[in-house]
Design a protein around this motif. Structure first.
Motif, PDB file in Angstrom:
ATOM      1  N   GLU A  16      -8.266  -4.062   7.728  1.00 31.37           N
ATOM      2  CA  GLU A  16      -9.692  -3.995   8.013  1.00 31.37           C
ATOM      3  C   GLU A  16     -10.207  -2.561   7.888  1.00 31.37           C
ATOM      4  O   GLU A  16     -11.390  -2.345   7.610  1.00 31.37           O
ATOM      5  CB  GLU A  16      -9.968  -4.519   9.418  1.00 31.37           C
ATOM      6  N   ALA A  17      -9.330  -1.592   8.095  1.00 36.10           N
ATOM      7  CA  ALA A  17      -9.702  -0.182   8.003  1.00 36.10           C
ATOM      8  C   ALA A  17      -9.560   0.375   6.591  1.00 36.10           C
ATOM      9  O   ALA A  17      -9.643   1.598   6.394  1.00 36.10           O
ATOM     10  CB  ALA A  17      -8.840   0.633   8.959  1.00 36.10           C
ATOM     11  N   GLY A  18      -9.334  -0.487   5.624  1.00 30.88           N
ATOM     12  CA  GLY A  18      -9.223  -0.024   4.245  1.00 30.88           C
ATOM     13  C   GLY A  18      -7.904   0.619   3.925  1.00 30.88           C
ATOM     14  O   GLY A  18      -7.805   1.476   3.040  1.00 30.88           O
ATOM     15  N   ILE A  19      -6.843   0.212   4.633  1.00 28.13           N
ATOM     16  CA  ILE A  19      -5.500   0.760   4.429  1.00 28.13           C
ATOM     17  C   ILE A  19      -4.580  -0.352   3.950  1.00 28.13           C
ATOM     18  O   ILE A  19      -4.666  -1.489   4.434  1.00 28.13           O
ATOM     19  CB  ILE A  19      -4.958   1.348   5.755  1.00 28.13           C
ATOM     20  N   ASN A  20      -3.706  -0.039   3.011  1.00 30.62           N
ATOM     21  CA  ASN A  20      -2.701  -0.998   2.547  1.00 30.62           C
ATOM     22  C   ASN A  20      -1.448  -0.813   3.404  1.00 30.62           C
ATOM     23  O   ASN A  20      -0.706   0.149   3.219  1.00 30.62           O
ATOM     24  CB  ASN A  20      -2.374  -0.766   1.076  1.00 30.62           C
ATOM     25  N   PRO A  21      -1.196  -1.722   4.351  1.00 33.05           N
ATOM     26  CA  PRO A  21      -0.076  -1.521   5.266  1.00 33.05           C
ATOM     27  C   PRO A  21       1.265  -2.001   4.728  1.00 33.05           C
ATOM     28  O   PRO A  21       2.292  -1.808   5.384  1.00 33.05           O
ATOM     29  CB  PRO A  21      -0.493  -2.347   6.480  1.00 33.05           C
ATOM     30  N   ARG A  22       1.282  -2.622   3.547  1.00 35.20           N
ATOM     31  CA  ARG A  22       2.491  -3.306   3.092  1.00 35.20           C
ATOM     32  C   ARG A  22       3.225  -2.567   1.968  1.00 35.20           C
ATOM     33  O   ARG A  22       4.431  -2.672   1.840  1.00 35.20           O
ATOM     34  CB  ARG A  22       2.132  -4.725   2.645  1.00 35.20           C
ATOM     35  N   THR A  23       2.505  -1.830   1.148  1.00 35.97           N
ATOM     36  CA  THR A  23       3.120  -1.147   0.016  1.00 35.97           C
ATOM     37  C   THR A  23       3.227   0.348   0.298  1.00 35.97           C
ATOM     38  O   THR A  23       2.223   1.001   0.582  1.00 35.97           O
ATOM     39  CB  THR A  23       2.286  -1.367  -1.264  1.00 35.97           C
ATOM     40  N   VAL A  24       4.428   0.874   0.234  1.00 37.77           N
ATOM     41  CA  VAL A  24       4.622   2.310   0.472  1.00 37.77           C
ATOM     42  C   VAL A  24       4.072   3.095  -0.709  1.00 37.77           C
ATOM     43  O   VAL A  24       4.502   2.885  -1.849  1.00 37.77           O
ATOM     44  CB  VAL A  24       6.111   2.635   0.680  1.00 37.77           C
ATOM     45  N   PRO A  25       3.129   4.005  -0.473  1.00 38.94           N
ATOM     46  CA  PRO A  25       2.500   4.727  -1.585  1.00 38.94           C
ATOM     47  C   PRO A  25       3.302   5.952  -2.007  1.00 38.94           C
ATOM     48  O   PRO A  25       4.230   6.377  -1.319  1.00 38.94           O
ATOM     49  CB  PRO A  25       1.157   5.148  -0.990  1.00 38.94           C
ATOM     50  N   GLU A  26       2.933   6.518  -3.153  1.00 39.22           N
ATOM     51  CA  GLU A  26       3.466   7.808  -3.560  1.00 39.22           C
ATOM     52  C   GLU A  26       2.734   8.916  -2.801  1.00 39.22           C
ATOM     53  O   GLU A  26       1.581   8.754  -2.394  1.00 39.22           O
ATOM     54  CB  GLU A  26       3.272   8.018  -5.068  1.00 39.22           C
ATOM     55  N   GLU A  27       3.420  10.022  -2.632  1.00 37.68           N
ATOM     56  CA  GLU A  27       2.794  11.158  -1.942  1.00 37.68           C
ATOM     57  C   GLU A  27       1.650  11.711  -2.788  1.00 37.68           C
ATOM     58  O   GLU A  27       1.854  12.079  -3.952  1.00 37.68           O
ATOM     59  CB  GLU A  27       3.825  12.254  -1.698  1.00 37.68           C
ATOM     60  N   PRO A  28       0.431  11.794  -2.238  1.00 40.01           N
ATOM     61  CA  PRO A  28      -0.688  12.381  -2.994  1.00 40.01           C
ATOM     62  C   PRO A  28      -0.421  13.856  -3.315  1.00 40.01           C
ATOM     63  O   PRO A  28       0.239  14.566  -2.546  1.00 40.01           O
ATOM     64  CB  PRO A  28      -1.879  12.226  -2.034  1.00 40.01           C
ATOM     65  N   ALA A  29      -0.920  14.303  -4.440  1.00 37.44           N
ATOM     66  CA  ALA A  29      -0.680  15.677  -4.881  1.00 37.44           C
ATOM     67  C   ALA A  29      -1.201  16.697  -3.878  1.00 37.44           C
ATOM     68  O   ALA A  29      -0.651  17.791  -3.737  1.00 37.44           O
ATOM     69  CB  ALA A  29      -1.337  15.896  -6.245  1.00 37.44           C
ATOM     70  N   SER A  30      -2.246  16.348  -3.138  1.00 34.76           N
ATOM     71  CA  SER A  30      -2.870  17.297  -2.207  1.00 34.76           C
ATOM     72  C   SER A  30      -2.163  17.363  -0.861  1.00 34.76           C
ATOM     73  O   SER A  30      -2.435  18.272  -0.066  1.00 34.76           O
ATOM     74  CB  SER A  30      -4.330  16.899  -1.978  1.00 34.76           C
ATOM     75  N   TRP A  31      -1.247  16.419  -0.587  1.00 34.72           N
ATOM     76  CA  TRP A  31      -0.756  16.270   0.772  1.00 34.72           C
ATOM     77  C   TRP A  31      -0.121  17.533   1.347  1.00 34.72           C
ATOM     78  O   TRP A  31      -0.331  17.883   2.504  1.00 34.72           O
ATOM     79  CB  TRP A  31       0.235  15.111   0.869  1.00 34.72           C
ATOM     80  N   ARG A  32       0.664  18.246   0.574  1.00 42.80           N
ATOM     81  CA  ARG A  32       1.415  19.376   1.136  1.00 42.80           C
ATOM     82  C   ARG A  32       0.524  20.523   1.578  1.00 42.80           C
ATOM     83  O   ARG A  32       0.987  21.435   2.259  1.00 42.80           O
ATOM     84  CB  ARG A  32       2.461  19.848   0.131  1.00 42.80           C
ATOM     85  N   LYS A  33      -0.743  20.468   1.177  1.00 38.65           N
ATOM     86  CA  LYS A  33      -1.692  21.475   1.660  1.00 38.65           C
ATOM     87  C   LYS A  33      -2.664  20.889   2.689  1.00 38.65           C
ATOM     88  O   LYS A  33      -3.563  21.572   3.155  1.00 38.65           O
ATOM     89  CB  LYS A  33      -2.450  22.092   0.491  1.00 38.65           C
ATOM     90  N   ILE A  34      -2.472  19.622   3.040  1.00 38.04           N
ATOM     91  CA  ILE A  34      -3.329  18.975   4.050  1.00 38.04           C
ATOM     92  C   ILE A  34      -2.456  18.456   5.178  1.00 38.04           C
ATOM     93  O   ILE A  34      -2.757  17.461   5.794  1.00 38.04           O
ATOM     94  CB  ILE A  34      -4.133  17.804   3.439  1.00 38.04           C
ATOM     95  N   GLN A  35      -1.377  19.081   5.461  1.00 34.36           N
ATOM     96  CA  GLN A  35      -0.512  18.603   6.531  1.00 34.36           C
ATOM     97  C   GLN A  35      -1.117  18.969   7.890  1.00 34.36           C
ATOM     98  O   GLN A  35      -1.922  19.885   7.973  1.00 34.36           O
ATOM     99  CB  GLN A  35       0.882  19.215   6.381  1.00 34.36           C
ATOM    100  N   PRO A  36      -0.716  18.248   8.919  1.00 32.39           N
ATOM    101  CA  PRO A  36      -1.238  18.547  10.250  1.00 32.39           C
ATOM    102  C   PRO A  36      -1.023  20.017  10.590  1.00 32.39           C
ATOM    103  O   PRO A  36       0.016  20.583  10.332  1.00 32.39           O
ATOM    104  CB  PRO A  36      -0.424  17.642  11.174  1.00 32.39           C
TER     105      PRO A  36
ATOM    106  N   ALA B 216      -0.880  -4.505  11.089  1.00 35.97           N
ATOM    107  CA  ALA B 216      -1.215  -4.600   9.667  1.00 35.97           C
ATOM    108  C   ALA B 216      -2.619  -5.151   9.448  1.00 35.97           C
ATOM    109  O   ALA B 216      -3.375  -4.647   8.601  1.00 35.97           O
ATOM    110  CB  ALA B 216      -0.178  -5.457   8.942  1.00 35.97           C
ATOM    111  N   ALA B 217      -2.995  -6.176  10.204  1.00 37.19           N
ATOM    112  CA  ALA B 217      -4.319  -6.772  10.018  1.00 37.19           C
ATOM    113  C   ALA B 217      -5.418  -5.773  10.352  1.00 37.19           C
ATOM    114  O   ALA B 217      -6.463  -5.722   9.672  1.00 37.19           O
ATOM    115  CB  ALA B 217      -4.447  -8.027  10.884  1.00 37.19           C
ATOM    116  N   VAL B 218      -5.198  -4.978  11.397  1.00 38.60           N
ATOM    117  CA  VAL B 218      -6.180  -3.957  11.779  1.00 38.60           C
ATOM    118  C   VAL B 218      -6.247  -2.870  10.709  1.00 38.60           C
ATOM    119  O   VAL B 218      -7.332  -2.381  10.368  1.00 38.60           O
ATOM    120  CB  VAL B 218      -5.818  -3.356  13.149  1.00 38.60           C
TER     121      VAL B 218
END
Length: 497
Positions: A469-489, A464-466
């Motif tokens: 430092e990388a600009g990520i919120n490791p504690r709060t689960v976010p909502e799925e971004p609208a673009s995600w389903r077209k940016i999948q691996p 979490a600490a790392v």
């Protein structure tokens, strides 16, 4: 598949004896089996450097017969009593510096013994004549030759040239290209670069394409069939050539709505990365059964599956980003593929933010939380994937998290300065992850090894600490971004052993 043939005008037995005798006599000078790639040690060929490929091809869609003459203009970098090319098709003859040469095909290697050894520093011109049906040939169960109802598309990574022209098939040996393809009248041929000539004669049409910037062999492509081809020009005169297979059916409208924004996306990415590196751009929307997109130089190839849910500009942003990351600056070794995929994926995230469908931070948070700490995803370090995992989801998404971590660490000004100077200094060349890290440290003045160790080279989800430092919120689960389903691996290719 083992395809072994011996030919030289005087007969198979004589050719075999001459070849084996020559090889035995030159054991001390025998070039290595490959160029020295860490993951694919038998890919590419040492001992020479190719400057140009001149391909003259004739294709018959009804039988899938491809006949060709490849003229390879190179310079020997060591004394060459013999040399090899990567190729799978049936070879009829080879000439080296104007004289007939002995040749042997074994797996994907075409071994050539010139009538006279080529000395280091001397010109090496090889003319290879061949004819075969590429669709009948696979290696390790894969192919880069995809037949369509009225033609074919050749596209694959890390290898595709094997199915249509002999080459030094590794990104370290780039060259310029002339591609001339003759097909039945009524069909179109689309390739890399600029269309310089179209000639119709006796019911057949010849298309001539030229790519004048250095190009890796796997980035060469050819699409044959019935295409709607559109040529536009950007405000600076850059030609934008987009081609749509007429068999796309219900996917055609969405494909057009996506690829017709290519010029806009090139302009947007040029503001981020610096001047676009090539003399044309565009894309090919094929109806072939491929399940990936590939950044073939100047003219990416897109599977119809990307448009099944409607227009998708994210895949276009990804493949256009590769024109800088992967095409202009190519990997020194296939183990460096994070330099291609991490930055192309992160460009999608930036495009998402620009389109108002999810910020970079939201996408980074989403990827971090999407994969629990015990997920296999975190056991694949993007900086050391292994040959069998070249296109694992981690190289895209965890790779993009590494880019995001770098941006958070050095700040926007230094981040974009790192990217622009990196791309300018290595333009049309090759580079490694280690060189990028050294460059980022030199430009930013920061010690970045711990950051890259955590995100690129260490198995397991960073703590979490790392992440913070990388600009990520490791504690709060976010909502799925609208673009995600077209940016999948996405997996770009099914190539490799």
């Amino acid at each position: 598949m083992d395809r072994t043939r011996l030919r030289r005008g005087g007969g198979i037995a004589a050719g075999a004896l001459l070849l084996s005798t020559t090889l035995a006599a030159s054991t001390a000078a025998t070039p290595a089996a490959g160029i020295g790639d860490r993951y694919f040690p038998d890919y590419g060929n040492p001992g020479y450097d190719v400057a140009h490929y001149d391909l003259r091809l004739d294709y018959e869609p009804a039988t899938d017969l491809l006949a060709g003459t490849a003229t390879i203009d190179a310079t020997a970098t060591q004394d060459l009593p013999h040399f090899s090319l990567d190729f799978l098709l049936d070879v009829e003859s080879v000439r080296v510096n104007g004289e007939p040469a002995t040749h042997r095909s074994n797996d994907h290697k075409l071994t050539v013994v010139p009538a006279r050894p080529v000395a280091a520093g001397r010109r090496l011109t090889a003319v290879v004549r061949y004819a075969d049906t590429p669709s009948q040939i696979t290696r390790h169960g894969t192919t880069a030759w995809w037949r369509t109802r009225e033609g074919a598309v050749v596209v694959g990574e890390p290898e595709s040239a094997w199915w249509w022209f002999p080459s030094n098939d590794h990104p370290r040996d780039k060259a310029t290209f002339d591609v001339r393809v003759t097909v039945p009248e009524g069909l179109q041929v689309v390739s890399n670069g600029v269309l310089t000539d179209t000639t119709v004669h006796n019911g057949r049409v010849r298309y001539t394409w030229r790519e004048t910037a250095p190009q890796a062999t796997y980035l060469a492509t050819m699409a044959i069939g019935r295409y709607q081809v559109r040529t536009a020009r950007m405000s600076d005169g850059l030609p934008v050539v987009t081609a749509y297979d007429t068999d796309l059916g219900d996917d055609l409208a969405a494909a057009r709505a996506s690829l017709e924004r290519t010029g806009e996306i090139v302009e947007w990415e040029s503001e981020l990365f610096g001047r676009y590196p090539f003399t044309s751009t565009g894309g090919i929307a094929t109806a072939a059964g491929i399940r990936f997109a590939l950044e073939t130089q100047t003219r990416p190839v897109y599977s119809p599956r990307f448009f099944r849910r409607g227009p998708n500009t994210y895949i276009v942003a990804h493949e256009i980003a590769h024109q800088w990351f992967g095409n202009s600056v190519s990997v020194a070794d296939w183990s460096d593929i994070w330099l291609n995929e991490g930055f192309a994926t992160y460009t999608e995230w930036m495009w998402s933010e620009d389109e108002g469908e999810g910020t970079v931070r939201e996408l980074a948070d989403w990827v971090y939380h999407l994969h629990p700490a015990d997920d296999e995803f975190w056991q694949v370090p993007p900086g050391d994937l292994g040959a069998g995992r070249l296109f694992a989801p981690a190289v895209y998404q965890r790779g993009a998290l590494a880019v995001h971590a770098l941006r958070a660490e050095v700040g926007d000004a230094a981040f974009f300065e790192i990217l622009r100077t990196w791309l300018a200094e290595h333009r049309y060349g090759n580079a490694s992850i280690a060189e990028f890290i050294a460059h980022a440290e030199a430009v930013s003045g920061a010690e970045l090894k711990p950051l890259f160790d955590a995100w690129l080279f260490t198995k397991g989800r960073p703590e979490a600490a790392v992440a913070e430092e990388a600009g990520i919120n490791p504690r709060t689960v976010p909502e799925e971004p609208a673009s995600w389903r077209k940016i999948q691996p996405r997996r770009h290719s099914t190539g490799g052993p």
